[in-house]
Scaffold this active site. Structure first.
Site, PDB file in Angstrom:
ATOM      1  N   HIS A 181      93.056  76.299 118.059  1.00 26.31           N
ATOM      2  CA  HIS A 181      92.274  76.660 119.435  1.00 26.31           C
ATOM      3  C   HIS A 181      90.879  76.531 119.677  1.00 26.31           C
ATOM      4  O   HIS A 181      90.094  76.541 118.567  1.00 26.31           O
ATOM      5  CB  HIS A 181      92.361  78.512 118.732  1.00 26.31           C
ATOM      6  N   HIS A 215     102.903  77.134 122.046  1.00 24.98           N
ATOM      7  CA  HIS A 215     102.054  77.974 121.569  1.00 24.98           C
ATOM      8  C   HIS A 215     102.452  79.468 121.605  1.00 24.98           C
ATOM      9  O   HIS A 215     102.191  80.128 122.580  1.00 24.98           O
ATOM     10  CB  HIS A 215     100.638  78.033 122.601  1.00 24.98           C
ATOM     11  N   GLU A 230      88.609  78.375 124.552  1.00 25.93           N
ATOM     12  CA  GLU A 230      89.356  79.453 125.301  1.00 25.93           C
ATOM     13  C   GLU A 230      88.009  80.443 125.541  1.00 25.93           C
ATOM     14  O   GLU A 230      87.890  80.503 126.484  1.00 25.93           O
ATOM     15  CB  GLU A 230      90.421  80.288 124.269  1.00 25.93           C
ATOM     16  N   ASP A 268     101.036  85.294 122.871  1.00 25.62           N
ATOM     17  CA  ASP A 268     101.374  86.565 122.149  1.00 25.62           C
ATOM     18  C   ASP A 268     101.923  87.314 123.321  1.00 25.62           C
ATOM     19  O   ASP A 268     101.213  88.479 123.731  1.00 25.62           O
ATOM     20  CB  ASP A 268     100.020  87.313 121.645  1.00 25.62           C
ATOM     21  N   HIS A 318     102.463  82.812 118.964  1.00 22.82           N
ATOM     22  CA  HIS A 318     102.268  83.287 117.641  1.00 22.82           C
ATOM     23  C   HIS A 318     103.345  84.432 117.243  1.00 22.82           C
ATOM     24  O   HIS A 318     103.476  85.279 118.155  1.00 22.82           O
ATOM     25  CB  HIS A 318     100.786  83.997 117.675  1.00 22.82           C
TER      26      HIS A 318
END
Length: 337
Positions: free
Chosen positions: A197, A17, A200, A279, A19
């Site tokens: 996703h 995971h 979350e 990220d 980005h």
């Protein structure tokens, strides 16, 4: 007693995971802006870092999309990818399955080819430099409509032999998975893996939709699935991999602090949880930082950390022989520790 930080740094692991646009460090952002003669709202690297002080998903996305504007050429995407892989290799990552958001770039006039070829070149360079393998997952932006996703899938067709799967990211609230059921079905018919996703910020119902309407192969985040015991039991029974991102959860206030993070609870109820960085340039840490934060915050044992790394390979989209090779390497590392 083995020191957790030392053990974590060398622990062979996969990242599932990540980005790639979210690995754009302020230094590289400013360098690319200068190289491409782009004026940014920031005068210095320090100003960029100050802008990363946010606490909501939407605030993060606003700066994320603004930062991506410096990415213009194939070389930019190559450099972005290789910078991430260099850092990941330091953290013991031996395989990475990275997300990219083509709509972020095509919507501002950057051809799909520039993005894809640049990232693929960076992946090839990483394998040559580090022996680190990688796969690409094309993500649809859920705040856009399904027709835009179909357009993106069509544009990707010349590269589908080099793209492993499709995903769903961006603003979760108000954009349920069911919105993208048809395009995910089309991607599945093309032989692509499917991830999304869900859970979350969105409710457990979004996880149900991802499972039943998108027919996902892997669940990104999934924290809020724990609110539904029936859903949690199903995820455990089906061996669904959850790509959990502790520091992201902390930064975006999904959890109030690391002491409240559910990563160990996930393991205890039989979920195939993994640890990832999401990220990292924006959320304060790469994958080893996430392992360390979870280990400290939840007092994880070496067995827990090993299980998380094992899950990362079991949850990957690698062929079985490659998974077996990585698991043997992991076992050898743990035995020698």
């Amino acid at each position: 007693m083995i020191d957790h930080p030392d053990f974590i740094a060398g622990l062979p692991k996969a990242e599932l995971h990540l980005h790639i646009e979210g690995s754009l460090e302020p230094e590289l952002m400013m360098a690319l802006a200068q190289r491409n003669r782009i004026t940014t709202p920031f005068a210095t690297v320090e100003e960029v870092r100050a802008a990363y002080n946010f606490s909501r998903l939407q605030d993060f996305l606003d700066i994320y999309y603004a930062g991506a504007d410096v990415l213009r050429t194939e070389q930019d995407f190559h450099d972005l990818a290789l910078a991430y892989f260099d850092r990941a290799a330091e953290d013991g990552v031996v395989h990475a399955e990275i997300f990219f958001d083509p709509q972020t770039h095509t919507d501002r006039g950057i051809p799909f080819q520039v993005v894809a070829d640049g990232l693929l070149a960076g992946m090839a360079a990483a394998q040559a430099r580090h022996g680190l393998t990688a796969q690409l997952i094309l993500c649809f932006l859920r705040h856009l409509d399904e027709d835009a996703a179909f357009t993106t899938l069509k544009a990707a067709e010349p590269w589908l032999d080099r793209i492993t799967g499709v995903g769903l990211d961006s603003s979760e609230i108000g954009h349920p998975p069911e919105k993208f059921a048809r395009v995910f079905a089309a991607a599945g018919d093309m032989g692509l893996k499917r991830v999304a996703h869900a859970g979350e910020e969105g409710p457990p119902d979004y996880v149900w939709q991802a499972l039943d309407l998108l027919d996902i192969d892997r669940l990104d985040h999934g924290n809020r699935a724990l609110e539904d015991p029936i859903l949690t039991a199903r995820l455990a029974r089906e061996g669904m991999t959850l790509t959990v991102c502790p520091l992201s959860n902390l930064k975006l206030c999904v959890v109030p602090d690391m002491a409240a993070h559910p990563i160990d609870r996930m393991l205890k109820v039989g979920l195939r949880a993994t640890i990832n960085s999401d990220d990292p340039a924006y959320f304060g840490g790469y994958i080893a930082d996430n392992y360390r934060a979870a280990a400290t915050g939840r007092d994880l044992s070496l067995a827990d950390l090993t299980l998380l790394a094992r899950n990362s390979f079991l949850g990957s989209f690698l062929p079985l022989d490659a998974v077996s090779m990585h698991l043997a390497r992991l076992d050898a590392y743990v035995d020698a520790a």
